[in-house]
Design a protein around this motif. Structure first.
Motif, PDB file in Angstrom:
ATOM      1  N   PRO A  52       0.794  -1.232   0.000  1.00  0.00           N
ATOM      2  CA  PRO A  52       0.000   0.000   0.000  1.00  0.00           C
ATOM      3  C   PRO A  52       0.827   1.282   0.000  1.00  0.00           C
ATOM      4  O   PRO A  52       0.272   2.376  -0.027  1.00  0.00           O
ATOM      5  N   PHE A  53       2.153   1.177   0.056  1.00  0.00           N
ATOM      6  CA  PHE A  53       2.999   2.370   0.036  1.00  0.00           C
ATOM      7  C   PHE A  53       4.306   2.043  -0.680  1.00  0.00           C
ATOM      8  O   PHE A  53       4.698   0.899  -0.793  1.00  0.00           O
ATOM      9  N   GLY A  54       4.957   3.058  -1.202  1.00  0.00           N
ATOM     10  CA  GLY A  54       6.247   2.897  -1.863  1.00  0.00           C
ATOM     11  C   GLY A  54       6.119   2.420  -3.299  1.00  0.00           C
ATOM     12  O   GLY A  54       5.274   1.585  -3.612  1.00  0.00           O
ATOM     13  N   ASP A  55       6.933   2.976  -4.169  1.00  0.00           N
ATOM     14  CA  ASP A  55       6.943   2.603  -5.583  1.00  0.00           C
ATOM     15  C   ASP A  55       7.988   1.523  -5.840  1.00  0.00           C
ATOM     16  O   ASP A  55       8.959   1.400  -5.098  1.00  0.00           O
ATOM     17  N   ILE A  56       7.792   0.786  -6.918  1.00  0.00           N
ATOM     18  CA  ILE A  56       8.751  -0.236  -7.346  1.00  0.00           C
ATOM     19  C   ILE A  56       9.380   0.218  -8.649  1.00  0.00           C
ATOM     20  O   ILE A  56       8.689   0.630  -9.576  1.00  0.00           O
ATOM     21  N   GLN A  57      10.702   0.121  -8.712  1.00  0.00           N
ATOM     22  CA  GLN A  57      11.456   0.441  -9.924  1.00  0.00           C
ATOM     23  C   GLN A  57      11.946  -0.868 -10.543  1.00  0.00           C
ATOM     24  O   GLN A  57      12.619  -1.648  -9.872  1.00  0.00           O
ATOM     25  N   ILE A  58      11.597  -1.117 -11.801  1.00  0.00           N
ATOM     26  CA  ILE A  58      12.099  -2.293 -12.503  1.00  0.00           C
ATOM     27  C   ILE A  58      13.540  -1.994 -12.911  1.00  0.00           C
ATOM     28  O   ILE A  58      13.809  -0.993 -13.571  1.00  0.00           O
ATOM     29  N   GLN A  59      14.455  -2.860 -12.517  1.00  0.00           N
ATOM     30  CA  GLN A  59      15.872  -2.661 -12.780  1.00  0.00           C
ATOM     31  C   GLN A  59      16.312  -3.320 -14.090  1.00  0.00           C
ATOM     32  O   GLN A  59      17.081  -2.732 -14.837  1.00  0.00           O
ATOM     33  N   ASP A  60      15.844  -4.554 -14.321  1.00  0.00           N
ATOM     34  CA  ASP A  60      16.308  -5.304 -15.483  1.00  0.00           C
ATOM     35  C   ASP A  60      15.333  -6.429 -15.789  1.00  0.00           C
ATOM     36  O   ASP A  60      14.626  -6.909 -14.894  1.00  0.00           O
ATOM     37  N   VAL A  61      15.312  -6.835 -17.051  1.00  0.00           N
ATOM     38  CA  VAL A  61      14.501  -7.977 -17.486  1.00  0.00           C
ATOM     39  C   VAL A  61      15.395  -8.873 -18.324  1.00  0.00           C
ATOM     40  O   VAL A  61      16.107  -8.405 -19.209  1.00  0.00           O
ATOM     41  N   LEU A 152      12.109   0.398  -2.115  1.00  0.00           N
ATOM     42  CA  LEU A 152      12.754   1.074  -0.993  1.00  0.00           C
ATOM     43  C   LEU A 152      14.235   0.680  -0.953  1.00  0.00           C
ATOM     44  O   LEU A 152      14.956   0.922  -1.894  1.00  0.00           O
ATOM     45  N   PHE A 153      14.685   0.016   0.105  1.00  0.00           N
ATOM     46  CA  PHE A 153      16.089  -0.381   0.229  1.00  0.00           C
ATOM     47  C   PHE A 153      16.325  -1.818  -0.253  1.00  0.00           C
ATOM     48  O   PHE A 153      17.446  -2.302  -0.241  1.00  0.00           O
ATOM     49  N   TYR A 154      15.273  -2.494  -0.673  1.00  0.00           N
ATOM     50  CA  TYR A 154      15.341  -3.919  -1.010  1.00  0.00           C
ATOM     51  C   TYR A 154      15.455  -4.122  -2.524  1.00  0.00           C
ATOM     52  O   TYR A 154      14.723  -3.506  -3.294  1.00  0.00           O
ATOM     53  N   GLU A 155      16.372  -4.979  -2.940  1.00  0.00           N
ATOM     54  CA  GLU A 155      16.480  -5.361  -4.341  1.00  0.00           C
ATOM     55  C   GLU A 155      16.076  -6.815  -4.464  1.00  0.00           C
ATOM     56  O   GLU A 155      16.640  -7.683  -3.786  1.00  0.00           O
ATOM     57  N   GLY A 156      15.057  -7.069  -5.283  1.00  0.00           N
ATOM     58  CA  GLY A 156      14.529  -8.412  -5.417  1.00  0.00           C
ATOM     59  C   GLY A 156      14.528  -8.889  -6.854  1.00  0.00           C
ATOM     60  O   GLY A 156      14.862  -8.138  -7.782  1.00  0.00           O
ATOM     61  N   GLU A 157      14.142 -10.134  -7.005  1.00  0.00           N
ATOM     62  CA  GLU A 157      14.116 -10.755  -8.314  1.00  0.00           C
ATOM     63  C   GLU A 157      12.942 -11.711  -8.364  1.00  0.00           C
ATOM     64  O   GLU A 157      12.689 -12.437  -7.399  1.00  0.00           O
ATOM     65  N   MET A 158      12.212 -11.694  -9.472  1.00  0.00           N
ATOM     66  CA  MET A 158      11.111 -12.628  -9.649  1.00  0.00           C
ATOM     67  C   MET A 158      11.346 -13.402 -10.927  1.00  0.00           C
ATOM     68  O   MET A 158      11.697 -12.838 -11.957  1.00  0.00           O
ATOM     69  N   GLU A 159      11.123 -14.698 -10.840  1.00  0.00           N
ATOM     70  CA  GLU A 159      11.269 -15.587 -11.986  1.00  0.00           C
ATOM     71  C   GLU A 159       9.893 -16.093 -12.366  1.00  0.00           C
ATOM     72  O   GLU A 159       9.132 -16.535 -11.519  1.00  0.00           O
ATOM     73  N   LEU A 160       9.564 -16.025 -13.636  1.00  0.00           N
ATOM     74  CA  LEU A 160       8.244 -16.403 -14.124  1.00  0.00           C
ATOM     75  C   LEU A 160       8.392 -17.398 -15.266  1.00  0.00           C
ATOM     76  O   LEU A 160       9.066 -17.103 -16.248  1.00  0.00           O
ATOM     77  N   SER A 161       7.799 -18.582 -15.116  1.00  0.00           N
ATOM     78  CA  SER A 161       7.807 -19.559 -16.208  1.00  0.00           C
ATOM     79  C   SER A 161       6.720 -19.218 -17.196  1.00  0.00           C
ATOM     80  O   SER A 161       5.588 -18.890 -16.816  1.00  0.00           O
TER      81      SER A 161
END
Length: 163
Positions: A52-61, A152-161
């Motif tokens: 409900p708060f904070g934006d997400i920036q896509i870093q790479d695909v 925010l301060f977190y860098e994550g990664e999602m994998e999608l089949s």
């Protein structure tokens, strides 16, 4: 006084650790395959922000075995207009749609595509609500999409089949 300071510092450390674990196990970013064309050489992935708060920036695909896709853009639209499946971002049909570079778009809060689709199906959706999708094309069929993001301060990664 010293004990209070130690307790406060410990509390801050515990809160940061809990926040990090929450982001790790309940990620803010969500992605679902929406459509594909040309035997999975063009893929449309609906993306959004669960929180409900904070934006997400896509870093790479990346696709398949960490290869760069030939083309990758983010479509920004609304429920009334929807998305287009095309790798020709400058074509006549695509001119009616908004294609942006990955680093130009910040995913706004509460834009989870599953929740938005549920609201559409229930007739409760705001037709002007912003929706996002990553459109990518590759010279080979796409079997897997890897999306790296920052929240925010977190860098994550999602994998999608991809089916």
């Amino acid at each position: 006084m010293k004990r209070i300071l130690i307790i406060c510092i410990s509390l801050v450390i515990v809160l940061f650790a809990a926040g990090y674990l929450c982001l790790k196990f309940l990620p803010p970013f969500t992605a679902i395959q929406s459509a594909s064309a040309m035997e999975n050489q063009i893929v449309l992935v609906d993306v959004g922000n669960n929180y409900p708060f904070g934006d997400i920036q896509i870093q790479d695909v990346m696709v398949n075995n960490n290869s760069k896709p030939s083309k990758a853009k983010v479509q920004v639209s609304n429920h009334s207009k929807g998305f287009i499946i095309s790798d020709n971002f400058d074509g006549e049909e695509a001119r009616e749609y908004s294609f942006k570079d990955l680093d130009e778009v910040m995913l706004k809060p509460k834009t989870n595509p599953k929740e938005q689709l549920k609201e559409v199906n229930e007739g409760k959706a705001d037709k002007a609500a912003i929706i996002y999708a990553i459109t990518l094309s590759h010279e080979e069929p796409v079997h897997k999409v890897i999306i790296k993001y920052r929240y925010l301060f977190y860098e994550g990664e999602m994998e999608l089949s991809i089916d």
